[in-house]
Design an enzyme around this catalytic site. Structure first.
Site, mmCIF file in Angstrom:
data_model
loop_
_atom_site.group_PDB
_atom_site.id
_atom_site.type_symbol
_atom_site.label_atom_id
_atom_site.label_comp_id
_atom_site.label_asym_id
_atom_site.label_seq_id
_atom_site.Cartn_x
_atom_site.Cartn_y
_atom_site.Cartn_z
ATOM 1 N N GLU A 105 -5.899 2.171 -1.125
ATOM 2 C CA GLU A 105 -4.712 2.192 -1.847
ATOM 3 C C GLU A 105 -3.718 1.054 -1.595
ATOM 4 O O GLU A 105 -2.671 0.874 -1.700
ATOM 5 C CB GLU A 105 -3.848 3.495 -0.799
ATOM 6 C CG GLU A 105 -3.343 2.998 0.504
ATOM 7 C CD GLU A 105 -4.432 3.313 1.527
ATOM 8 O OE1 GLU A 105 -4.083 3.419 2.718
ATOM 9 O OE2 GLU A 105 -5.670 3.637 1.319
ATOM 10 N N ASP A 108 0.972 -1.228 0.103
ATOM 11 C CA ASP A 108 0.050 0.070 0.006
ATOM 12 C C ASP A 108 0.860 1.249 -0.180
ATOM 13 O O ASP A 108 2.107 1.251 0.389
ATOM 14 C CB ASP A 108 -0.940 0.024 1.225
ATOM 15 C CG ASP A 108 -0.360 0.239 2.639
ATOM 16 O OD1 ASP A 108 0.722 0.466 2.615
ATOM 17 O OD2 ASP A 108 -1.152 -0.207 3.439
ATOM 18 N N ASP A 114 -6.276 10.204 -6.550
ATOM 19 C CA ASP A 114 -6.736 9.291 -7.581
ATOM 20 C C ASP A 114 -5.586 9.310 -8.981
ATOM 21 O O ASP A 114 -5.479 8.294 -9.361
ATOM 22 C CB ASP A 114 -8.070 9.777 -8.160
ATOM 23 C CG ASP A 114 -9.363 9.823 -7.155
ATOM 24 O OD1 ASP A 114 -8.993 9.023 -6.335
ATOM 25 O OD2 ASP A 114 -10.402 10.260 -7.490
ATOM 26 N N HIS A 128 -8.084 14.616 -2.970
ATOM 27 C CA HIS A 128 -8.505 13.426 -3.544
ATOM 28 C C HIS A 128 -8.198 13.263 -5.131
ATOM 29 O O HIS A 128 -8.013 12.065 -5.649
ATOM 30 C CB HIS A 128 -9.796 13.004 -3.291
ATOM 31 C CG HIS A 128 -10.132 12.717 -1.822
ATOM 32 N ND1 HIS A 128 -9.931 11.488 -1.224
ATOM 33 C CD2 HIS A 128 -10.612 13.390 -0.851
ATOM 34 C CE1 HIS A 128 -10.118 11.563 0.243
ATOM 35 N NE2 HIS A 128 -10.402 12.793 0.416
ATOM 36 N N ASN A 177 -3.571 12.666 0.867
ATOM 37 C CA ASN A 177 -4.870 13.014 0.306
ATOM 38 C C ASN A 177 -5.441 14.310 0.935
ATOM 39 O O ASN A 177 -6.045 15.174 0.357
ATOM 40 C CB ASN A 177 -6.125 11.882 0.467
ATOM 41 C CG ASN A 177 -6.086 10.956 -0.581
ATOM 42 O OD1 ASN A 177 -5.882 11.289 -1.882
ATOM 43 N ND2 ASN A 177 -6.435 9.902 -0.312
#
Length: 229
Positions: free
Chosen positions: A151, A108, A125, A121, A116
């Protein structure tokens, strides 16, 4: 009169060899006409059958497309968590049957929540999409990449033993560390922490949940050692 017809089978050709003087005589001429009529009727019947089957065929294609979409993560295009179950069962069965190695890597993104919160965000993304693309480009055709969670990513690696998965995992970590992600906030970088495990061959008692738990412990060990490892 020699006629040659190509076929769908490679290397196979059909030939008809006919004596013109006999075949085109008055009696056989009528048979020739009958043959033409029957051939046309057969072709028309075939076309009608294909047209009748077209809706069924299109329905099957659409069903397959929807099934494929249901197994894909919409953001990254990788397989999703639902697909992992089916992929694992198939590869574990092959590993048991042929006594071949099978490995899995899970990682991760380090401090992704903080990322974030800092950059938004949308940038987050964009990072996920870029990493997904990078992972696919790093892989072989028969490797399976899955976005397991927010993630979290998993790759299922058939025909990969302990030494090979260790090399692969380090190459993955190093590559993402040096990856510059173009985002709405400018070029950004992230690191990952991960774990991996390899089985010489899966036995009948090996289940996906057990494998995930085993690798998850290695992942948390990587985090406790300072991440990016």
């Amino acid at each position: 009169l020699i006629n040659q017809v190509e076929t769908q089978v490679k290397g196979l050709k059909l030939y008809s060899i006919v004596d013109k003087s006999i075949f085109l005589s008055p009696v056989n001429g009528r048979l020739y006409t009958l043959f033409i009529v029957l051939s046309l009727a057969s072709i028309l019947t075939l076309i009608a059958s294909l047209l009748a089957a077209r809706p069924i065929f299109l329905s099957m294609v659409e069903e397959q497309r929807m099934r494929e979409l249901s197994q894909r993560d919409m953001l990254t295009g990788l397989y999703n968590r639902r697909a992992l179950v089916e992929l694992f069962e198939k590869e574990a069965f092959r590993s048991r049957r042929y006594n071949r190695p099978l490995s899995m890597v899970m990682f991760d993104i380090d401090h992704f929540k903080k990322f974030n919160d800092t950059y938004g965000h949308v940038a987050g993304d964009q990072v996920l999409q870029t990493i997904g693309t990078y992972c696919l480009n790093l892989s072989r055709k028969h490797d399976f990449w899955i976005r397991y969670g927010g993630e979290e990513f998993i790759v299922l690696l058939p025909e990969t033993d302990q030494a090979s998965v260790a090399t692969y995992a380090e190459r993955l970590r190093s590559g993402i560390e040096h990856l510059k992600v173009e985002t709405s906030k400018g070029p950004l970088s992230v690191t990952i922490s991960g774990g991996y495990h390899s089985f010489a061959s899966f036995d009948s008692k090996t289940e996906l949940e057990h494998v995930i738990n085993t690798i998850d412990k290695a992942l948390y060990e990587a985090k406790n050692k300072g991440r990016n490892t």
